[in-house]
Design a protein around this motif. Structure first.
Motif, mmCIF file in Angstrom:
data_model
loop_
_atom_site.group_PDB
_atom_site.id
_atom_site.type_symbol
_atom_site.label_atom_id
_atom_site.label_comp_id
_atom_site.label_asym_id
_atom_site.label_seq_id
_atom_site.Cartn_x
_atom_site.Cartn_y
_atom_site.Cartn_z
ATOM 1 N N ARG A 31 0.823 -1.203 0.000
ATOM 2 C CA ARG A 31 0.000 0.000 0.000
ATOM 3 C C ARG A 31 0.865 1.265 0.000
ATOM 4 O O ARG A 31 0.533 2.257 -0.658
ATOM 5 C CB ARG A 31 -0.942 -0.001 1.200
ATOM 6 N N ALA A 32 1.955 1.243 0.742
ATOM 7 C CA ALA A 32 2.861 2.401 0.736
ATOM 8 C C ALA A 32 3.457 2.610 -0.654
ATOM 9 O O ALA A 32 3.558 3.739 -1.151
ATOM 10 C CB ALA A 32 3.965 2.209 1.764
ATOM 11 N N ALA A 33 3.840 1.512 -1.297
ATOM 12 C CA ALA A 33 4.410 1.606 -2.639
ATOM 13 C C ALA A 33 3.381 2.130 -3.635
ATOM 14 O O ALA A 33 3.697 2.943 -4.515
ATOM 15 C CB ALA A 33 4.928 0.244 -3.080
ATOM 16 N N PHE A 34 2.142 1.667 -3.492
ATOM 17 C CA PHE A 34 1.079 2.151 -4.376
ATOM 18 C C PHE A 34 0.868 3.654 -4.195
ATOM 19 O O PHE A 34 0.780 4.413 -5.175
ATOM 20 C CB PHE A 34 -0.215 1.399 -4.086
ATOM 21 N N LEU A 35 0.795 4.106 -2.946
ATOM 22 C CA LEU A 35 0.609 5.534 -2.692
ATOM 23 C C LEU A 35 1.757 6.350 -3.282
ATOM 24 O O LEU A 35 1.537 7.404 -3.891
ATOM 25 C CB LEU A 35 0.519 5.797 -1.190
ATOM 26 N N TRP A 70 10.817 6.716 -5.130
ATOM 27 C CA TRP A 70 11.504 6.194 -3.959
ATOM 28 C C TRP A 70 11.576 7.239 -2.850
ATOM 29 O O TRP A 70 11.446 6.915 -1.666
ATOM 30 C CB TRP A 70 12.906 5.719 -4.331
ATOM 31 N N ARG A 71 11.782 8.506 -3.213
ATOM 32 C CA ARG A 71 11.808 9.566 -2.206
ATOM 33 C C ARG A 71 10.479 9.649 -1.463
ATOM 34 O O ARG A 71 10.440 9.942 -0.265
ATOM 35 C CB ARG A 71 12.103 10.921 -2.862
ATOM 36 N N ALA A 72 9.394 9.406 -2.166
ATOM 37 C CA ALA A 72 8.065 9.503 -1.565
ATOM 38 C C ALA A 72 7.711 8.278 -0.723
ATOM 39 O O ALA A 72 6.850 8.364 0.167
ATOM 40 C CB ALA A 72 7.017 9.698 -2.663
ATOM 41 N N TYR A 73 8.349 7.155 -0.989
ATOM 42 C CA TYR A 73 7.951 5.900 -0.338
ATOM 43 C C TYR A 73 8.044 5.942 1.187
ATOM 44 O O TYR A 73 7.093 5.510 1.872
ATOM 45 C CB TYR A 73 8.783 4.741 -0.900
ATOM 46 N N PRO A 74 9.134 6.433 1.804
ATOM 47 C CA PRO A 74 9.180 6.430 3.274
ATOM 48 C C PRO A 74 8.038 7.212 3.917
ATOM 49 O O PRO A 74 7.469 6.773 4.923
ATOM 50 C CB PRO A 74 10.546 7.062 3.583
ATOM 51 N N PHE A 159 4.686 15.704 -1.884
ATOM 52 C CA PHE A 159 4.559 16.796 -2.847
ATOM 53 C C PHE A 159 5.937 17.327 -3.253
ATOM 54 O O PHE A 159 6.201 17.593 -4.428
ATOM 55 C CB PHE A 159 3.710 17.910 -2.245
ATOM 56 N N GLU A 160 6.822 17.465 -2.293
ATOM 57 C CA GLU A 160 8.162 17.997 -2.576
ATOM 58 C C GLU A 160 9.019 17.016 -3.362
ATOM 59 O O GLU A 160 10.055 17.397 -3.912
ATOM 60 C CB GLU A 160 8.848 18.383 -1.262
ATOM 61 N N ALA A 161 8.593 15.753 -3.434
ATOM 62 C CA ALA A 161 9.336 14.755 -4.218
ATOM 63 C C ALA A 161 8.964 14.773 -5.692
ATOM 64 O O ALA A 161 9.635 14.131 -6.504
ATOM 65 C CB ALA A 161 9.080 13.360 -3.646
ATOM 66 N N VAL A 162 7.909 15.489 -6.063
ATOM 67 C CA VAL A 162 7.458 15.534 -7.454
ATOM 68 C C VAL A 162 8.590 16.062 -8.351
ATOM 69 O O VAL A 162 9.199 17.092 -8.038
ATOM 70 C CB VAL A 162 6.217 16.441 -7.586
ATOM 71 N N PRO A 163 8.884 15.372 -9.462
ATOM 72 C CA PRO A 163 10.013 15.775 -10.325
ATOM 73 C C PRO A 163 9.650 16.896 -11.299
ATOM 74 O O PRO A 163 9.877 16.805 -12.504
ATOM 75 C CB PRO A 163 10.351 14.480 -11.068
ATOM 76 N N ILE A 164 9.062 17.961 -10.769
ATOM 77 C CA ILE A 164 8.710 19.140 -11.554
ATOM 78 C C ILE A 164 9.232 20.357 -10.798
ATOM 79 O O ILE A 164 9.112 20.422 -9.569
ATOM 80 C CB ILE A 164 7.180 19.241 -11.762
#
Length: 209
Positions: A31-35, A70-74, A159-164
């Motif tokens: 579930r964490a990976a999906f999110l 990966w940055r967002a996963y934790p 949000f801060e992990a978004v690559p934009i």
């Protein structure tokens, strides 16, 4: 690259029972990976509009996208962990104070399966474990939070992990937060339907005497 490469989520297939710590670990991990994956990928797709296919075909962007997931996963894992802690409080009863440490062990076992993601610091998984520990420790300050509120404040990390580039983002944080909230509510419903919570508590904390 491990779980984030294969995210047709298990919950789109036949629901699986969650009656052991091993099954709980799989649930939390998936579930964490999906999110993490879906929040980043879907946001970028929406933000790119009609140009999304061109953007997603660029190797440089693909690499940035993988790094961002990966940055967002934790943060997503810590969000799921707080949800599970709250769901297990009632069957835990007087043993509830032991849940954070027990769930931290589940997290450590999951994190140990993965190599440090490319481009990440060597302490990536240690930092992930610390984030989960802090979030679980904070749950003990009072009653469990409503599931709809749990994505705060870690949705900001996602949000801060978004690559934009930040200059191209305006009020887009709400998209990420609402996505996480909606899917965490679904995960919570699935957990309550599929989990033998008493059995999980007994395995995590030891059978009540």
């Amino acid at each position: 690259m491990g779980l984030l490469d294969n995210l047709l989520p298990e919950f789109l297939r036949k629901p699986q029972p969650i009656g052991s710590v091993g099954q709980l670990a799989d649930f939390m991990d998936s579930r964490a990976a999906f999110l993490a994956q879906k929040s980043i990928v879907e946001f970028c797709r929406v933000r790119a509009g009609v140009y999304w296919q061109k953007l997603f075909s660029e190797k440089e962007f693909q690499a940035a996208l993988n790094h961002s997931r990966w940055r967002a996963y934790p943060a997503c894992y810590a969000i799921v962990a707080e949800m599970v802690e709250g769901a297990l409080r009632e069957p835990a009863g007087s043993r509830q104070r032991g849940l954070p440490a027990a769930l931290e062990k589940v997290a450590l076992a999951s994190f140990s399966k993965y190599a440090v993601p490319e481009g990440s610091p060597p302490t990536f998984w240690e930092d992930a474990a610390e984030l989960t520990r802090q979030r679980l420790a904070a749950t003990q300050a009072g009653p469990s939070r409503p599931v709809r509120e749990i994505p705060e404040p870690l949705a900001r990390t996602v949000f801060e992990a978004v690559p934009i580039h930040p200059n191209l983002l305006t009020n887009d944080y709400d998209y990420i937060f609402n996505f996480l909230r909606m899917n965490l509510l679904r995960a919570h419903e699935d957990f309550l339907a599929q989990a033998d919570r008493s059995a999980l508590v007994d395995e995590l904390l030891g059978a009540a005497r």
